[in-house]
Enzyme design. Structure first.
Site, PDB file in Angstrom:
ATOM      1  N   LYS A 123       0.828  -1.206   0.000  1.00 53.37           N
ATOM      2  CA  LYS A 123       0.000   0.000   0.000  1.00 53.37           C
ATOM      3  C   LYS A 123       0.863   1.258   0.000  1.00 53.37           C
ATOM      4  O   LYS A 123       0.628   2.192  -0.775  1.00 53.37           O
ATOM      5  CB  LYS A 123      -0.929   0.016   1.213  1.00 53.37           C
ATOM      6  N   ASP A 141      -6.240   1.085   1.377  1.00 55.75           N
ATOM      7  CA  ASP A 141      -6.165   1.259   2.827  1.00 55.75           C
ATOM      8  C   ASP A 141      -7.473   0.780   3.448  1.00 55.75           C
ATOM      9  O   ASP A 141      -8.302   0.161   2.777  1.00 55.75           O
ATOM     10  CB  ASP A 141      -5.878   2.723   3.177  1.00 55.75           C
TER      11      ASP A 141
END
Length: 212
Positions: A123, A141
């Site tokens: 991420k 997220d």
């Protein structure tokens, strides 16, 4: 799973684009290095809390060389207000050292290289690639993981599953900004508690695969 059609996804993206043509990260940064540090610090913390900590930090440190000079003990007072600050301090000093040793002090522009840095997962790498290098990546997220399946944009239960689904379903013309639009939708409209469905720009298209 009730999924949106391609035409519905296109319409949603067009509405978000009209409302916010150039969405930007809410993390404050000065260059690729400071963004990388900010994203590492933002794990399990709010962007607001990270910005409060990094404003004074980035006034004195804006490169891996300066971060190494500051050192772990010098860094901690700046970030002590952020959760998990001891581990994050180790990661930031470690990634600064590796950037100097392996990448000439420059933040690399590919995911595999970024993910060799301490504290940098998929991420975080995707955020840096999207925001700094303008690549059409999809950083997933907690907001995207929750919201994308809920409204019918994607399927999957893990970040990588949702990432793959979003990348395959969102038209290419919107991919550069799509993750920011979804994130902001989850942060301010489709909130985990008391979602603002009455104020939602896409309520007529939302599939509501979970309770609203």
């Amino acid at each position: 799973m009730n999924l949106l059609s391609t035409s519905e996804i296109t319409e949603i993206m067009r509405r978000w684009q009209a409302q916010n043509p150039q969405p930007a990260s809410e993390l404050e940064y000065k260059n690729a290095f400071t963004l990388l540090v900010a994203v590492v610090l933002s794990a399990q913390a709010t962007d607001k809390s990270v910005n409060i900590a990094t404003r004074p930090l980035f006034e004195v440190v804006d490169s891996p060389e300066k971060m190494l000079e500051l050192g772990e003990e010098g860094l901690i007072p700046y970030i002590k207000s952020i959760g998990l600050y001891k581990n994050k301090a180790k990661h930031v000093i470690g990634l600064s050292r590796k950037l100097i040793e392996d990448f000439g002090g420059q933040v690399p522009g590919d995911r595999d290289s970024l993910m060799t840095l301490p504290g940098v997962g998929r991420k975080t790498a995707n955020v840096v690639l999207n925001v700094v290098f303008h690549q059409p990546t999809m950083p997933v997220d907690t907001h995207l993981l929750r919201v994308a399946p809920k409204i019918g944009l994607a399927e999957g239960k893990t970040p990588e599953q949702v990432e793959v689904s979003l990348l395959s379903r969102i038209p290419a013309e919107f991919l550069q900004h799509a993750h920011h639009w979804i994130l902001l939708h989850g942060r301010y409209v489709c909130t985990a508690r008391n979602p603002k469905c009455q104020d939602c720009l896409i309520s007529d298209l939302c599939k509501r695969n979970s309770d609203c």
